[in-house]
Enzyme design. Structure first.
Site: not given
Ligand code: AMP
Length: 258
Positions: A30, A32, A37, A147-148, A150, A153, A185
């Site tokens: 998503m 940012a 990521h 990512g673990e 979430d 998810q 995050s």
């Molecule tokens: P998001 O942009 O928050 O939807 O996250 C996109 C992907 O990045 C998802 O698979 C998340 O689990 C992963 N992700 C977010 N933060 C982290 C992190 N700190 N470490 C590893 N993976 C992450």
């Protein structure tokens, strides 16, 4: 790195790469973006040879009272980071592209979605499986990395892929943390300096929990540290998972049990 905004333009690019014998890796995000990521992009590069990253802030996984409008958006920085990380295609679809274009079946998240996040965000995982399924349809990758961070998810996606018999290998990547142990995050951007200090105690409390298995103590420490509400702290899948509020920011984390 090519930037593509429509499924119509995306499909032939990916078909060409596949015809050239390349294995397609996919990382949905998503935006940012942070090092968490980028670690997923690195994983994708290690497991494939053509990496597609999507950025789409998916409205259907946010409830009306949640932070869809204020969710951080940094397209310029994101592009630079992805280019430097060796992304081949950045897919930047708009809502119409994903929700009005010939997709007619709504799917529901499976049993992995029960409890934990769903108690507090009851429509969240249905939104997630629908968008991920649509993105999978558009990209048709060989592998996809999640990512673990979430963790629930990741289990929900694995279950969806199994139930729908989607021929994509799902790879889970470890949680990236800052030097104090705080899971990276996009929502950490909401934290004030004082809140950031408090947020950094979350992972330490989880580590203590792994030693003593005492949920009440963990909750009490977090509340006395400055967290204002614990949605859950619960064991599942050999891990302890937590969601807690710091002011108006909701943080999640999890670690493996002993
Ligand atoms: P998001 O942009 O928050 O939807 O996250 C996109 C992907 O990045 C998802 O698979 C998340 O689990 C992963 N992700 C977010 N933060 C982290 C992190 N700190 N470490 C590893 N993976 C992450």
């Amino acid at each position: 790195m090519r930037i593509i905004r429509t499924i119509k333009n995306l499909k032939p690019e990916i078909a060409d790469s596949r015809d050239n014998g390349l294995k397609i890796g996919f990382v949905p995000t998503m935006g940012a973006l942070h090092d968490g990521h980028l670690s997923l992009v690195k994983y994708a590069r290690e497991h494939s040879n053509f990496v597609v990253v999507s950025i789409f802030v998916n409205p259907t996984q946010f409830a009306p009272n949640e932070d869809f409008d204020s969710y951080p958006r940094n397209e310029t920085d994101d592009k630079e980071m992805l280019e430097a990380a060796g992304t081949d295609i950045l897919f930047l679809p708009c809502s119409d592209e994903l929700y009005n274009d010939g997709f007619d079946s709504d799917i529901k998240a499976g049993v992995a979605s029960n409890g934990l996040e769903s108690i507090f965000r009851p429509t969240h995982f249905d939104g997630v499986v629908n968008i991920v399924n649509r993105l999978f349809e558009a990209v048709k990758p060989d592998i996809a990395v999640f990512g673990e961070k979430d963790y629930q998810q990741l289990q929900v996606i694995r279950e969806m892929v199994g139930n729908l018999d989607i021929p994509i290998e799902i790879i889970g990547a470890p949680i990236m943390r800052d030097s104090h142990g705080l899971a990276l995050s996009s929502r950490n951007a909401y934290l004030s300096a004082a809140e950031l200090k408090i947020a950094r105690t979350l992972n330490k409390v989880l580590q203590e929990y792994v030693q003593n298995n005492d949920i009440d103590t963990a909750k009490n420490i977090l509340l006395s540290n400055g967290f204002n509400k614990i949605d859950y702290i619960e064991e599942r899948w050999g891990r302890v998972l937590i969601a807690a509020w710091l002011g108006t920011t909701r943080l999640i984390d999890n670690i493996q049990l002993k």
